[in-house]
Motif scaffolding. Structure first.
Motif, PDB file in Angstrom:
ATOM      1  N   LEU A  27     -53.599  51.527 -14.998  1.00 18.42           N
ATOM      2  CA  LEU A  27     -53.581  51.885 -13.585  1.00 18.42           C
ATOM      3  C   LEU A  27     -54.979  52.178 -13.046  1.00 18.42           C
ATOM      4  O   LEU A  27     -55.149  52.375 -11.844  1.00 18.42           O
ATOM      5  CB  LEU A  27     -52.671  53.097 -13.362  1.00 18.42           C
ATOM      6  N   GLY A  28     -55.968  52.225 -13.937  1.00 22.28           N
ATOM      7  CA  GLY A  28     -57.344  52.438 -13.510  1.00 22.28           C
ATOM      8  C   GLY A  28     -57.860  53.854 -13.673  1.00 22.28           C
ATOM      9  O   GLY A  28     -59.015  54.140 -13.346  1.00 22.28           O
ATOM     10  N   TYR A  29     -57.014  54.751 -14.188  1.00 21.15           N
ATOM     11  CA  TYR A  29     -57.416  56.146 -14.353  1.00 21.15           C
ATOM     12  C   TYR A  29     -58.065  56.372 -15.719  1.00 21.15           C
ATOM     13  O   TYR A  29     -57.651  55.788 -16.725  1.00 21.15           O
ATOM     14  CB  TYR A  29     -56.205  57.077 -14.223  1.00 21.15           C
ATOM     15  N   GLU A  30     -59.046  57.259 -15.728  1.00 19.85           N
ATOM     16  CA  GLU A  30     -59.718  57.608 -16.971  1.00 19.85           C
ATOM     17  C   GLU A  30     -59.236  58.936 -17.540  1.00 19.85           C
ATOM     18  O   GLU A  30     -59.655  59.324 -18.631  1.00 19.85           O
ATOM     19  CB  GLU A  30     -61.237  57.672 -16.742  1.00 19.85           C
ATOM     20  N   HIS A  31     -58.361  59.610 -16.793  1.00 20.12           N
ATOM     21  CA  HIS A  31     -57.844  60.904 -17.240  1.00 20.12           C
ATOM     22  C   HIS A  31     -56.383  61.049 -16.819  1.00 20.12           C
ATOM     23  O   HIS A  31     -55.941  60.449 -15.850  1.00 20.12           O
ATOM     24  CB  HIS A  31     -58.663  62.055 -16.646  1.00 20.12           C
ATOM     25  N   LEU A  32     -55.656  61.874 -17.566  1.00 21.04           N
ATOM     26  CA  LEU A  32     -54.288  62.198 -17.206  1.00 21.04           C
ATOM     27  C   LEU A  32     -54.042  63.687 -17.401  1.00 21.04           C
ATOM     28  O   LEU A  32     -54.725  64.349 -18.186  1.00 21.04           O
ATOM     29  CB  LEU A  32     -53.280  61.377 -18.020  1.00 21.04           C
ATOM     30  N   GLN A  33     -53.074  64.194 -16.647  1.00 20.33           N
ATOM     31  CA  GLN A  33     -52.525  65.519 -16.906  1.00 20.33           C
ATOM     32  C   GLN A  33     -51.136  65.305 -17.496  1.00 20.33           C
ATOM     33  O   GLN A  33     -50.293  64.676 -16.868  1.00 20.33           O
ATOM     34  CB  GLN A  33     -52.422  66.351 -15.627  1.00 20.33           C
ATOM     35  N   LEU A  34     -50.908  65.841 -18.683  1.00 14.79           N
ATOM     36  CA  LEU A  34     -49.630  65.619 -19.356  1.00 14.79           C
ATOM     37  C   LEU A  34     -48.586  66.580 -18.805  1.00 14.79           C
ATOM     38  O   LEU A  34     -48.671  67.796 -18.993  1.00 14.79           O
ATOM     39  CB  LEU A  34     -49.780  65.782 -20.865  1.00 14.79           C
ATOM     40  N   ALA A 276     -50.066  54.372  -7.468  1.00 17.36           N
ATOM     41  CA  ALA A 276     -51.094  55.021  -8.286  1.00 17.36           C
ATOM     42  C   ALA A 276     -52.473  54.450  -7.986  1.00 17.36           C
ATOM     43  O   ALA A 276     -53.460  55.190  -7.872  1.00 17.36           O
ATOM     44  CB  ALA A 276     -50.759  54.855  -9.767  1.00 17.36           C
ATOM     45  N   ARG A 277     -52.557  53.133  -7.858  1.00 13.47           N
ATOM     46  CA  ARG A 277     -53.851  52.503  -7.579  1.00 13.47           C
ATOM     47  C   ARG A 277     -54.348  52.877  -6.181  1.00 13.47           C
ATOM     48  O   ARG A 277     -55.540  53.135  -5.973  1.00 13.47           O
ATOM     49  CB  ARG A 277     -53.738  50.985  -7.723  1.00 13.47           C
ATOM     50  N   SER A 278     -53.436  52.909  -5.225  1.00  7.66           N
ATOM     51  CA  SER A 278     -53.804  53.287  -3.859  1.00  7.66           C
ATOM     52  C   SER A 278     -54.301  54.726  -3.815  1.00  7.66           C
ATOM     53  O   SER A 278     -55.305  55.033  -3.151  1.00  7.66           O
ATOM     54  CB  SER A 278     -52.603  53.112  -2.935  1.00  7.66           C
ATOM     55  N   GLN A 279     -53.638  55.609  -4.527  1.00  4.21           N
ATOM     56  CA  GLN A 279     -54.046  57.004  -4.572  1.00  4.21           C
ATOM     57  C   GLN A 279     -55.458  57.152  -5.145  1.00  4.21           C
ATOM     58  O   GLN A 279     -56.274  57.927  -4.633  1.00  4.21           O
ATOM     59  CB  GLN A 279     -53.067  57.806  -5.427  1.00  4.21           C
ATOM     60  N   LEU A 280     -55.736  56.416  -6.200  1.00  2.00           N
ATOM     61  CA  LEU A 280     -57.052  56.511  -6.833  1.00  2.00           C
ATOM     62  C   LEU A 280     -58.148  56.067  -5.874  1.00  2.00           C
ATOM     63  O   LEU A 280     -59.192  56.720  -5.750  1.00  2.00           O
ATOM     64  CB  LEU A 280     -57.081  55.672  -8.110  1.00  2.00           C
ATOM     65  N   GLU A 281     -57.896  54.986  -5.166  1.00  5.34           N
ATOM     66  CA  GLU A 281     -58.872  54.488  -4.189  1.00  5.34           C
ATOM     67  C   GLU A 281     -59.087  55.517  -3.072  1.00  5.34           C
ATOM     68  O   GLU A 281     -60.229  55.797  -2.671  1.00  5.34           O
ATOM     69  CB  GLU A 281     -58.396  53.163  -3.610  1.00  5.34           C
ATOM     70  N   THR A 282     -57.992  56.092  -2.588  1.00  2.00           N
ATOM     71  CA  THR A 282     -58.086  57.080  -1.521  1.00  2.00           C
ATOM     72  C   THR A 282     -58.814  58.329  -1.984  1.00  2.00           C
ATOM     73  O   THR A 282     -59.663  58.871  -1.254  1.00  2.00           O
ATOM     74  CB  THR A 282     -56.683  57.453  -1.025  1.00  2.00           C
ATOM     75  N   LEU A 283     -58.511  58.798  -3.176  1.00  2.00           N
ATOM     76  CA  LEU A 283     -59.163  60.006  -3.679  1.00  2.00           C
ATOM     77  C   LEU A 283     -60.655  59.784  -3.891  1.00  2.00           C
ATOM     78  O   LEU A 283     -61.465  60.670  -3.589  1.00  2.00           O
ATOM     79  CB  LEU A 283     -58.512  60.434  -4.992  1.00  2.00           C
ATOM     80  N   ARG A 284     -61.027  58.637  -4.379  1.00  2.00           N
ATOM     81  CA  ARG A 284     -62.457  58.361  -4.549  1.00  2.00           C
ATOM     82  C   ARG A 284     -63.174  58.397  -3.204  1.00  2.00           C
ATOM     83  O   ARG A 284     -64.286  58.911  -3.097  1.00  2.00           O
ATOM     84  CB  ARG A 284     -62.645  56.997  -5.230  1.00  2.00           C
ATOM     85  N   ALA A 285     -62.527  57.860  -2.168  1.00  2.00           N
ATOM     86  CA  ALA A 285     -63.136  57.881  -0.838  1.00  2.00           C
ATOM     87  C   ALA A 285     -63.239  59.289  -0.290  1.00  2.00           C
ATOM     88  O   ALA A 285     -64.238  59.668   0.311  1.00  2.00           O
ATOM     89  CB  ALA A 285     -62.320  56.983   0.109  1.00  2.00           C
ATOM     90  N   LEU A 286     -62.207  60.108  -0.512  1.00  2.00           N
ATOM     91  CA  LEU A 286     -62.219  61.484  -0.024  1.00  2.00           C
ATOM     92  C   LEU A 286     -63.288  62.307  -0.735  1.00  2.00           C
ATOM     93  O   LEU A 286     -63.977  63.116  -0.111  1.00  2.00           O
ATOM     94  CB  LEU A 286     -60.836  62.117  -0.213  1.00  2.00           C
TER      95      LEU A 286
END
Length: 289
Positions: A27-34, A276-286
């Motif tokens: 999904l492009g994430y380098e970290h997760l919260q379990l 998930a991918r959309s969220q990552l893009e949005t968070l990086r922009a924020l």
């Protein structure tokens, strides 16, 4: 720089525990919260992972290039009756042991008391923390707490007062975007007060249940004691993300190496990968501003 992590709850229903790190990486994430998984630490019950399974999960995460920022257990540590509270403390102690074995430095959780018994729940919380804090200090693990809707404390400022009353810098606050309106919609004033005790932010949107004279949501019969919120994609609800991230930036949170932002959208399971991918893009922009 703040760490962006993924909450893999949307994956739990069709991914085995050990397959989750690979899915998160795709999904492009380098970290997760379990978060609570049936094979690791399910809601309110004894954790089901033994040390061997935890070690196998750590290896799969390392092989996938995915870091584990934090664990999210939910146990009844503020329950107003003793048998449930004592069981929760035992379960939570085991979660701390698992976090230590995984090398995970942060546990994010909820108070998990009852709003109809606020005084008894608060007293239970402090009793539980008397037992858990020595274990957390021994293992060097930070604990952050979210005042979840339908808990004995829901208002963000009042929850901070409860946490501050512990008089222990190891315990901090989780700010959940989709709980903003239950907190009192006070990001601009609460976040500066939290300072470096703000340990994590969860990024999901929600509608303001207070709109339309309290008729944004209608439950029957009228007067039901319910709390309604969503975990939508950023921009699909009423949370003021410009205000929230402006407050995070002004407080220095976005520049901290120990700061965590977790994408935790639960309302889009049928399009979980796209979301998930959309969220990552949005968070990086924020974060970039």
């Amino acid at each position: 720089m703040v760490t962006l992590a993924y909450d893999p709850t949307p994956l739990h229903h069709d991914h085995a525990l050990l397959d989750i790190p690979d899915a998160v990486a795709r999904l492009g994430y380098e970290h997760l919260q379990l978060t609570p998984h049936a094979d690791f630490a399910p809601f309110f019950r004894r954790p089901k992972a033994d040390d061997a399974l935890a070690a196998a999960f750590a290896k799969r995460a390392a092989d996938a290039g995915v870091g584990i920022t934090s664990l999210l257990p939910v146990q009844r540590i503020s329950w107003p009756t003793e048998p449930e509270r004592q069981t929760a403390v035992k379960n939570f102690t085991r979660v701390i042991e698992l976090a230590s074995g995984l090398g995970v430095p942060v546990i994010n959780t909820e108070f998990s008391g009852r709003p109809e018994e606020p005084e008894a729940s608060e007293a239970a919380f402090y009793r539980s923390m008397e037992e858990l804090l020595p274990v957390l200090h021994r293992e060097g693990i930070r604990l952050n707490i979210d005042p979840h809707p339908d808990d004995f404390v829901e208002d963000g400022l009042e929850a901070w007062r409860v946490i501050r009353g512990l008089n222990d810098p190891l315990v901090g606050f989780v700010y959940v975007g989709s709980h903003t309106f239950h907190y009192g919609d006070r990001a601009a004033t609460l976040i500066p007060e939290l300072g470096d005790r703000l340990g994590a932010v969860y990024a999901a949107d929600s509608f303001d249940h207070r709109h339309s004279h309290g008729l944004r949501y209608i439950t029957n019969p009228p007067g039901n004691a319910v709390r309604v919120h969503q975990h939508l994609e950023i921009g699909d609800g009423d949370v003021d993300w410009k205000e929230l991230f402006g407050s995070l930036r002004a407080s220095g949170f976005l520049d901290r190496e120990d700061a965590i932002i977790v994408s935790n959208v639960f309302a889009e399971d049928e399009r979980a990968e796209e979301s998930a991918r959309s969220q990552l893009e949005t968070l990086r922009a924020l974060v970039a501003g």
